[in-house]
Write an enzyme that holds these catalytic residues in place. Structure first.
Site, mmCIF file in Angstrom:
data_model
loop_
_atom_site.group_PDB
_atom_site.id
_atom_site.type_symbol
_atom_site.label_atom_id
_atom_site.label_comp_id
_atom_site.label_asym_id
_atom_site.label_seq_id
_atom_site.Cartn_x
_atom_site.Cartn_y
_atom_site.Cartn_z
ATOM 1 N N GLY A 105 6.674 12.352 1.041
ATOM 2 C CA GLY A 105 7.419 11.560 0.048
ATOM 3 C C GLY A 105 7.561 10.114 0.474
ATOM 4 O O GLY A 105 8.635 9.690 0.922
ATOM 5 N N GLU A 127 -2.706 10.259 10.190
ATOM 6 C CA GLU A 127 -3.522 10.487 8.999
ATOM 7 C C GLU A 127 -4.974 10.079 9.249
ATOM 8 O O GLU A 127 -5.878 10.528 8.575
ATOM 9 C CB GLU A 127 -2.941 9.679 7.831
ATOM 10 C CG GLU A 127 -3.320 10.185 6.466
ATOM 11 C CD GLU A 127 -2.396 9.670 5.363
ATOM 12 O OE1 GLU A 127 -1.773 8.612 5.538
ATOM 13 O OE2 GLU A 127 -2.307 10.344 4.337
ATOM 14 N N ASN A 175 -8.686 0.515 0.099
ATOM 15 C CA ASN A 175 -9.709 -0.247 0.844
ATOM 16 C C ASN A 175 -9.191 -1.625 1.253
ATOM 17 O O ASN A 175 -9.455 -2.088 2.366
ATOM 18 C CB ASN A 175 -10.963 -0.422 -0.022
ATOM 19 C CG ASN A 175 -11.920 0.748 0.158
ATOM 20 O OD1 ASN A 175 -11.560 1.763 0.754
ATOM 21 N ND2 ASN A 175 -13.129 0.606 -0.355
HETATM 22 C C1 LIG Z 1 -4.943 11.368 -5.018
HETATM 23 C C2 LIG Z 1 -3.751 10.669 -4.433
HETATM 24 C C3 LIG Z 1 -2.853 11.370 -3.660
HETATM 25 C C4 LIG Z 1 -1.719 10.735 -3.136
HETATM 26 N N1 LIG Z 1 -0.829 11.483 -2.402
HETATM 27 C C5 LIG Z 1 0.299 10.881 -1.945
HETATM 28 C C6 LIG Z 1 1.289 11.652 -1.244
HETATM 29 O O1 LIG Z 1 1.122 12.856 -1.025
HETATM 30 N N2 LIG Z 1 2.426 11.047 -0.847
HETATM 31 C C7 LIG Z 1 2.648 9.708 -1.069
HETATM 32 O O2 LIG Z 1 3.691 9.206 -0.651
HETATM 33 N N3 LIG Z 1 1.727 8.948 -1.737
HETATM 34 C C8 LIG Z 1 0.569 9.507 -2.179
HETATM 35 N N4 LIG Z 1 -0.351 8.756 -2.872
HETATM 36 C C9 LIG Z 1 -0.068 7.366 -3.165
HETATM 37 C C10 LIG Z 1 -0.900 6.377 -2.373
HETATM 38 O O3 LIG Z 1 -0.431 6.308 -1.045
HETATM 39 C C11 LIG Z 1 -0.793 5.025 -3.093
HETATM 40 O O4 LIG Z 1 -1.431 5.154 -4.347
HETATM 41 C C12 LIG Z 1 -1.427 3.918 -2.305
HETATM 42 O O5 LIG Z 1 -0.701 3.650 -1.148
HETATM 43 C C13 LIG Z 1 -1.520 2.606 -3.146
HETATM 44 O O6 LIG Z 1 -0.279 2.287 -3.668
HETATM 45 P P1 LIG Z 1 -0.079 2.007 -5.217
HETATM 46 O O7 LIG Z 1 -0.694 3.124 -5.989
HETATM 47 O O8 LIG Z 1 1.362 1.725 -5.454
HETATM 48 O O9 LIG Z 1 -0.937 0.718 -5.533
HETATM 49 P P2 LIG Z 1 -0.510 -0.779 -5.200
HETATM 50 O O10 LIG Z 1 0.061 -0.862 -3.850
HETATM 51 O O11 LIG Z 1 0.314 -1.284 -6.345
HETATM 52 O O12 LIG Z 1 -1.921 -1.497 -5.179
HETATM 53 C C14 LIG Z 1 -2.600 -1.911 -6.367
HETATM 54 C C15 LIG Z 1 -3.840 -2.683 -5.951
HETATM 55 O O13 LIG Z 1 -3.469 -3.862 -5.209
HETATM 56 C C16 LIG Z 1 -4.107 -3.875 -3.939
HETATM 57 N N5 LIG Z 1 -3.194 -4.446 -2.928
HETATM 58 C C17 LIG Z 1 -1.883 -4.121 -2.740
HETATM 59 N N6 LIG Z 1 -1.373 -4.829 -1.704
HETATM 60 C C18 LIG Z 1 -2.371 -5.597 -1.217
HETATM 61 C C19 LIG Z 1 -2.467 -6.527 -0.145
HETATM 62 N N7 LIG Z 1 -1.436 -6.760 0.654
HETATM 63 N N8 LIG Z 1 -3.660 -7.140 0.071
HETATM 64 C C20 LIG Z 1 -4.740 -6.871 -0.717
HETATM 65 N N9 LIG Z 1 -4.694 -6.004 -1.761
HETATM 66 C C21 LIG Z 1 -3.528 -5.360 -2.011
HETATM 67 C C22 LIG Z 1 -4.405 -2.416 -3.626
HETATM 68 O O14 LIG Z 1 -5.462 -2.277 -2.708
HETATM 69 C C23 LIG Z 1 -4.753 -1.879 -5.015
HETATM 70 O O15 LIG Z 1 -6.090 -2.174 -5.318
HETATM 71 C C24 LIG Z 1 -1.496 9.368 -3.392
HETATM 72 C C25 LIG Z 1 -2.414 8.650 -4.177
HETATM 73 C C26 LIG Z 1 -3.527 9.284 -4.699
HETATM 74 C C27 LIG Z 1 -4.484 8.477 -5.543
#
Ligand SMILES: Cc1cc2nc3c(=O)[nH]c(=O)nc-3n(C[C@H](O)[C@H](O)[C@H](O)COP(=O)(O)OP(=O)(O)OC[C@H]3O[C@@H](n4cnc5c(N)ncnc54)[C@H](O)[C@@H]3O)c2cc1C
Length: 392
Positions: free
Chosen positions: A132, A249, A373
């Protein structure tokens, strides 16, 4: 670089392969190849029983120290285990978050009581965990977590929301990053709490994904409770503990996953030979590139193994996530192009996709979860190459 496993490693390989052959049989035979990414709902109860079988015979936590019930095996043998597991078509593990993330975190940061009470249920395959961390406004910017926990005597009371929580619908426990002090800088006000999932005050709303399944869910906390003894590290140290979990991880299991990629690649080659796609010069080149990419992953894995001290991963390991994620996302696209028009038709009604179709759709998330990425590039730049930190 040693491009080979040692003689002991190869003996261990034979032991693992023999056990899998004998045990992925009978009632468990039909689990082969099921429950992987995009197929998490498949035969879930049977896979829970399989997790207990692994636990019964000591195949969970093989890299954990012996003092806490693990086998204390070196990294090379952990990789061998994951390779053989994938080669045999071992099913998607329901306990991988407990084994790979929470367990090592408790071993590293947990109290003696937590080690005693929490680790045995992971080792036996009885407890399933979920992670979480992410929230609607806290993904890459994880320190922005808004879910709050306040002390009421000997209890934490939790309010807020998590999202994208993989396996939440099945989990017994969740490790939840919470804000316990809103009056200090963002990173300092967090705590890492272990929370039982089956209680009033927790509502789980599955999110339907492109694959048609709901591998992850939204999790709402409305007065959910857990004891203060379930805090890992001190209150306010949650950031440090959470970062520790993320470093696990990137551990051994990702190195061994190449064998399941190999299985997918061979399936794609077979289709390309059968339907004539392999006659197309551009397609041939893409197929060859995919094969080369997989060999590179293998040699990087071996380099990483021989560069470490046997326990910790060296800095080169930081390229592993971005490399495999990008490669695998491209493999999904290649699979669909090899299938051609057939890729657009679900083989079963109303939305029963083939393995490769599910793989393609789920692979779109490879470059997002466990650090996108862009975030991986920041990590490599700052921690491996020592470049200046990103402006904040
Ligand atoms: C299949 C799947 C399973 C998952 N399982 C879990 C889970 O079990 N538990 C959990 O807690 N989370 C989980 N997640 C969430 C995952 O950790 C997040 O989706 C991920 O960390 C990205 O965060 P966000 O979706 O809020 O995107 P954002 O952080 O909003 O990012 C949006 C875009 O902006 C880019 N970006 C953001 N910050 C920067 C920066 N500083 N520099 C350059 N680019 C940036 C990102 O690369 C992305 O392209 C899961 C996600 C998926 C897709």
């Amino acid at each position: 670089m040693h491009a080979r496993f040692s003689r002991e490693d190869e003996a261990f390989r034979a032991e693992v392969a023999g056990w899998l052959e004998a045990n992925l049989a009978g009632e468990f035979e039909r689990l082969r190849g099921r429950g992987g990414p995009g197929d998490e709902h498949a035969l879930y109860e049977e896979r829970r029983a399989w997790e207990r079988r692994l636990g019964r015979d000591g195949w969970i936590g093989i890299g954990w120290p012996k003092e806490v019930g693990g086998r204390g095996l070196p990294l090379s043998q952990q990789v061998v285990f994951y390779e053989e597991y994938a080669r045999a078509g071992g099913p998607g593990r329901v306990g991988h978050i407990g084994e790979g993330l929470l367990g090592p975190t408790v071993i590293h940061f947990g109290s003696a009581q937590q080690k005693r009470e929490i680790l045995p249920d992971i080792l036996s395959g009885d407890a399933v965990w979920c992670q979480g961390y992410s929230e609607p406004s806290a993904g890459s910017d994880l320190a922005n977590v808004q879910t709050r926990a306040r002390r009421e005597g000997h209890t934490w009371v939790i309010d807020g929301q998590k999202v994208w929580t993989s396996g939440a619908a099945w989990a017994d426990w969740c490790f939840v990053l919470c804000r316990t002090n809103p009056d200090v800088p963002k990173h300092k006000g967090l705590s890492y709490l272990l929370v039982p999932m089956r209680q009033e005050g927790i509502e789980i709303r599955p999110i339907v994904q492109m694959t048609g399944d709901s591998e992850f869910s939204e999790v709402f906390f409305d007065g959910a409770r857990t004891g203060v003894e379930n805090t890992v590290g001190e209150p306010g140290e949650g950031w440090k503990v959470a970062m520790g979990t993320l470093s696990f991880e990137r551990g051994a299991s990702t190195l061994g996953q190449q064998m399941s990629f190999q299985n997918e690649l061979e399936q794609i080659f077979e289709i390309a030979r059968e339907n004539g796609a392999a006659q197309d010069p551009i397609m041939r080149q893409r197929l060859a590139n995919a094969w080369i990419g997989l060999r590179i992953q293998r040699y990087n894995a071996l380099r990483t193994l021989s560069g470490g001290d046997g326990a910790a991963l060296p800095p080169e390991a930081m390229i592993t996530k971005i490399f495999w994620a990008t490669w695998h996302r491209d493999l999904g696209k290649l699979a669909m192009d090899v299938l051609g028009q057939a890729s657009e038709i679900a083989p079963g009604a109303p939305y029963a996709l083939s393995g490769l179709q599910r793989m393609y759709l789920f692979s779109r998330s490879d470059t997002i979860y466990a650090g996108s990425n862009e975030i991986q590039r920041n990590i490599i730049a700052e921690r491996a190459l020592g470049l200046p930190r990103e402006p904040r």
